[in-house]
Design a protein around this motif. Sequence first.
Motif, PDB file in Angstrom:
ATOM      1  N   PHE A 112       7.161  65.685  20.652  1.00  0.00           N
ATOM      2  CA  PHE A 112       7.959  64.480  20.862  1.00  0.00           C
ATOM      3  C   PHE A 112       7.600  63.844  22.189  1.00  0.00           C
ATOM      4  N   SER A 114       8.796  60.010  24.671  1.00  0.00           N
ATOM      5  CA  SER A 114       9.719  58.883  24.847  1.00  0.00           C
ATOM      6  C   SER A 114       9.201  57.661  24.088  1.00  0.00           C
ATOM      7  N   SER A 115      10.111  56.857  23.599  1.00  0.00           N
ATOM      8  CA  SER A 115       9.720  55.615  22.918  1.00  0.00           C
ATOM      9  C   SER A 115       9.011  54.660  23.873  1.00  0.00           C
ATOM     10  N   LYS A 133      11.025  61.150  13.023  1.00  0.00           N
ATOM     11  CA  LYS A 133      12.415  61.089  13.456  1.00  0.00           C
ATOM     12  C   LYS A 133      12.497  60.419  14.820  1.00  0.00           C
ATOM     13  N   GLN A 134      13.607  59.724  15.052  1.00  0.00           N
ATOM     14  CA  GLN A 134      13.912  59.169  16.359  1.00  0.00           C
ATOM     15  C   GLN A 134      15.306  59.630  16.750  1.00  0.00           C
ATOM     16  N   GLN A 135      15.469  59.951  18.025  1.00  0.00           N
ATOM     17  CA  GLN A 135      16.761  60.418  18.503  1.00  0.00           C
ATOM     18  C   GLN A 135      17.123  59.653  19.775  1.00  0.00           C
ATOM     19  N   GLU A 136      18.207  58.906  19.704  1.00  0.00           N
ATOM     20  CA  GLU A 136      18.671  58.181  20.876  1.00  0.00           C
ATOM     21  C   GLU A 136      19.402  59.160  21.796  1.00  0.00           C
ATOM     22  N   VAL A 137      18.876  59.317  22.992  1.00  0.00           N
ATOM     23  CA  VAL A 137      19.453  60.227  23.967  1.00  0.00           C
ATOM     24  C   VAL A 137      20.466  59.481  24.837  1.00  0.00           C
ATOM     25  N   THR A 142      15.059  56.968  24.083  1.00  0.00           N
ATOM     26  CA  THR A 142      14.957  57.419  22.699  1.00  0.00           C
ATOM     27  C   THR A 142      13.741  58.332  22.600  1.00  0.00           C
ATOM     28  N   TYR A 145       9.891  61.744  17.541  1.00  0.00           N
ATOM     29  CA  TYR A 145       9.353  63.026  17.070  1.00  0.00           C
ATOM     30  C   TYR A 145       8.228  62.748  16.082  1.00  0.00           C
TER      31      TYR A 145
END
Length: 148
Positions: A112, A114-115, A133-137, A142, A145
């Motif tokens: 993974f 960072s965007s 997959k994307q995960q907003e932290v 974001t 993955y």
Amino acid sequence: MIITKATKEDLSEILQLQYLSYQSEAKLLNNFDIPPLKQTLQEVQNEYDNGTRLKVLDDNNRIIGSVRGYIENGTLYIGKLFVHPFWQGKGIGTKLLKEIEHTCPHNRCELFTSSKSAKNLQLYEQVGYEIFKQQEVSNELTFIYLEK
């Protein structure tokens, strides 16, 4: 340039290079409190004990890049791929990525970034990784993955 397995004796030098190399990522994120800049030598040693760490040596046997990986349930999880700022853009990151894939037997690879890390995303996609997959932290961060 030689890529080989890192030893425990290399870990302090690798950690110092990590601190230097992740400065650009911290600038992108406008956050110098990111985990790679706060990691301790003990944490790096624990990672070493639970996976594989590769290093790249220049012609003077100085470490100029590193990557780590560990296998879990057939998946190779790749992390902490970095190259000294002077050596970036010369294909070393690509070679490290391919070597960790070759070194560790796996059915699947995952990593993974960072965007905001356009260069990282470009590198990973060029060698066959696809976003799954994307995960907003937070509002500013974001994680993207990718798998192969």
